[in-house]
Design an enzyme around this catalytic site. Structure first.
Site, PDB file in Angstrom:
ATOM      1  N   ASP A  96       0.050  -8.448   1.861  1.00 34.13           N
ATOM      2  CA  ASP A  96      -1.051  -7.583   1.441  1.00 34.13           C
ATOM      3  C   ASP A  96      -2.081  -8.429   0.705  1.00 34.13           C
ATOM      4  OD1 ASP A  96      -2.576  -5.336   0.121  1.00 34.13           O
ATOM      5  OD2 ASP A  96      -0.875  -4.163   0.851  1.00 34.13           O
ATOM      6  N   ILE A 152       1.562   3.878   2.261  1.00 28.31           N
ATOM      7  CA  ILE A 152       2.547   4.162   3.300  1.00 28.31           C
ATOM      8  C   ILE A 152       3.468   2.961   3.492  1.00 28.31           C
ATOM      9  CG2 ILE A 152       2.877   4.915   5.682  1.00 28.31           C
ATOM     10  CD1 ILE A 152       0.004   6.053   5.536  1.00 28.31           C
ATOM     11  N   ASP A 197      -4.477 -12.176   3.686  1.00 32.29           N
ATOM     12  CA  ASP A 197      -5.316 -11.304   4.501  1.00 32.29           C
ATOM     13  C   ASP A 197      -4.894 -11.418   5.963  1.00 32.29           C
ATOM     14  OD1 ASP A 197      -7.846 -10.498   6.087  1.00 32.29           O
ATOM     15  OD2 ASP A 197      -8.388  -9.991   4.011  1.00 32.29           O
ATOM     16  N   SER A 205      -4.109   6.921  13.762  1.00 32.03           N
ATOM     17  CA  SER A 205      -4.651   8.068  13.051  1.00 32.03           C
ATOM     18  C   SER A 205      -5.017   9.181  14.018  1.00 32.03           C
ATOM     19  CB  SER A 205      -5.908   7.650  12.283  1.00 32.03           C
ATOM     20  OG  SER A 205      -6.641   8.758  11.824  1.00 32.03           O
ATOM     21  N   LYS A 209      -9.699   2.607  14.985  1.00 26.91           N
ATOM     22  CA  LYS A 209      -8.319   2.930  15.369  1.00 26.91           C
ATOM     23  C   LYS A 209      -8.209   3.091  16.889  1.00 26.91           C
ATOM     24  CE  LYS A 209      -6.294   3.229  11.284  1.00 26.91           C
ATOM     25  NZ  LYS A 209      -5.186   2.335  10.878  1.00 26.91           N
ATOM     26  N   THR A 237      -7.595  10.682  13.854  1.00 28.23           N
ATOM     27  CA  THR A 237      -9.038  10.595  14.093  1.00 28.23           C
ATOM     28  C   THR A 237      -9.348  10.086  15.499  1.00 28.23           C
ATOM     29  OG1 THR A 237      -9.102   8.394  13.085  1.00 28.23           O
ATOM     30  CG2 THR A 237      -9.643  10.264  11.668  1.00 28.23           C
ATOM     31  N   ASN A 251      -9.043   9.934  -0.602  1.00 33.52           N
ATOM     32  CA  ASN A 251      -8.210  10.976  -0.026  1.00 33.52           C
ATOM     33  C   ASN A 251      -8.045  12.145  -0.990  1.00 33.52           C
ATOM     34  OD1 ASN A 251      -7.896   9.439   2.267  1.00 33.52           O
ATOM     35  ND2 ASN A 251      -5.945   8.575   1.635  1.00 33.52           N
ATOM     36  N   LEU A 275      -4.029  -6.986  -1.511  1.00 34.83           N
ATOM     37  CA  LEU A 275      -4.159  -6.247  -2.779  1.00 34.83           C
ATOM     38  C   LEU A 275      -5.551  -5.657  -2.986  1.00 34.83           C
ATOM     39  CD1 LEU A 275      -2.124  -8.618  -5.155  1.00 34.83           C
ATOM     40  CD2 LEU A 275      -1.299  -6.688  -3.779  1.00 34.83           C
ATOM     41  N   SER A 276      -6.283  -5.438  -1.897  1.00 36.44           N
ATOM     42  CA  SER A 276      -7.624  -4.856  -2.028  1.00 36.44           C
ATOM     43  C   SER A 276      -7.566  -3.391  -2.429  1.00 36.44           C
ATOM     44  CB  SER A 276      -8.403  -5.006  -0.717  1.00 36.44           C
ATOM     45  OG  SER A 276      -7.790  -4.259   0.317  1.00 36.44           O
ATOM     46  N   GLY A 312       0.818  -1.213   0.000  1.00 31.02           N
ATOM     47  CA  GLY A 312       0.000   0.000   0.000  1.00 31.02           C
ATOM     48  C   GLY A 312       0.849   1.259   0.000  1.00 31.02           C
ATOM     49  N   TYR A 353     -14.495   4.616  11.303  1.00 27.99           N
ATOM     50  CA  TYR A 353     -13.074   4.440  11.003  1.00 27.99           C
ATOM     51  C   TYR A 353     -12.216   4.846  12.197  1.00 27.99           C
ATOM     52  CZ  TYR A 353      -8.430   5.785   9.432  1.00 27.99           C
ATOM     53  OH  TYR A 353      -7.080   5.964   9.330  1.00 27.99           O
TER      54      TYR A 353
END
Length: 335
Positions: free
Chosen positions: A31, A12, A58, A124, A152, A126, A198, A33-34, A10, A148
């Site tokens: 990963d 990051i 996964d 995050s 976290k 958030t 994003n 790969l989604s 991904g 979301y």
């Protein structure tokens, strides 16, 4: 050290793999790969001259994780894998809890069973919810305004309790603000599958003619121009923060649970970002005002003094660097 990166192909994760390899570590990428492509493994080989091990799988597959941790001789994990769109989480909360919280439990079970106790978690900003004050420091009360962010926060709380349960655990939660930008090579950057959630990749696709205009969600926030203000951080600064966190966890102060903000301490509005990208690309970025999104806050930016003091880390790259590297990646590589 052999370091497992969940979500390693991904945005990051791939940049962090480069930084860790440059520091002499051996990244192992996992990963599903989604939201990325296996092509990233080839691009990382071009950048570093080394082909990293890649496992398609996964994080909810505990048996697979257990095998990878044991077979690859993993000494630490950097956990990026997770769904990350605020709006989507409001529409699909169960999916977010299953993937983010359930996937982390699966990873921790595999780590516990194989004796791997060092973890850097991709958290995050958030987790701070609606800011009570700005800039946000690590002692700001936590909360969440969307599913979301709540996933976290639940994971952070779970990790803190796990670290308190035994001396084997060394855990750092890195509270990201808004990662943007790309590697200087232009070979890796943020290129999500489908329509970007994003801001920066969306702006880049509008500037490149792949999308017709940008939706600006709300122009009536209590900010200088009415649009949302965020702390944007270059992804390479962020990647270097992970290397610093791993170094910290390996030291005498690393035992237990720790939280660090990774941000610049400077807020830019959506329209600030539009204007900066237009200047960097020489292309117009048409936009229209749309209703606010559920779960968004007006402004969010960091106080990153703790990372500077304890990790010897500070964000160094400018907004111009962020926009110019994104445009370079868009022009060279993005699908």
């Amino acid at each position: 050290m052999n370091i497992l990166l969940t979500g390693g192909t991904g945005y990051i994760g791939s940049h962090t793999a480069v930084v860790l390899a440059e520091a002499g570590h051996r990244p192992v990428l996992l990963d599903n790969l989604s939201n990325s492509s296996a092509d990233v493994v080839d691009r990382l080989a071009q950048i570093t001259g080394t082909r990293f091990p890649f496992i398609e799988g996964d994080i909810r597959d505990t048996a697979l994780l257990r095998r990878v941790l044991a077979d690859e001789g993993i000494g630490a994990v950097v956990h990026f894998a997770g769904l990350k769109a605020v709006g989507e989480s409001v529409e699909q909360p169960l999916r977010y809890y299953d993937n983010n919280v359930g996937g982390t439990i699966s990873l921790l079970q595999a780590m516990d069973e194989t004796g791997v106790g060092t973890l850097v978690f991709s958290s995050s900003a958030t987790v701070y919810g609606q800011p009570a004050y700005l800039p946000l420091d690590e002692v700001h009360p936590t909360g969440a305004t969307n599913p979301y962010g709540r996933t976290k926060l639940h994971i952070e709380e779970m990790l803190a309790e796990l670290a308190a349960s035994g001396t084997n655990w060394r855990i750092a939660c890195l509270r990201y603000f808004n990662p943007v930008g790309a590697h200087a090579s232009g070979l890796i950057g943020e290129d999500p599958n489908g329509i970007p959630n994003n801001l920066m990749p969306y702006i880049a696709r509008v500037a490149g003619g792949r999308l017709p205009f940008l939706n600006v969600f709300g122009d009536d926030y209590p900010t200088p121009d009415g649009t949302g203000v965020r702390d944007y951080i270059h992804v390479m600064d962020l990647a270097e923060g992970h290397r610093a966190a791993l170094d910290f966890l390996a030291g005498s102060a690393g035992a237990g649970w720790h939280a660090f903000n990774l941000g610049t301490g400077c807020g830019y509005s959506v329209l600030d970002m539009v204007r900066a990208f237009e200047q960097a690309s020489g292309r117009p970025v048409p936009y229209r005002i749309a209703p606010r999104r559920p779960g968004d806050v007006a402004a969010c930016y960091a106080k990153a003094d703790k990372a500077a003091d304890q990790l010897a880390w500070r964000a160094l790259r400018s907004l111009d660097d962020m926009c110019a590297s994104t445009w370079h990646f868009q022009q060279r590589t993005a699908r």
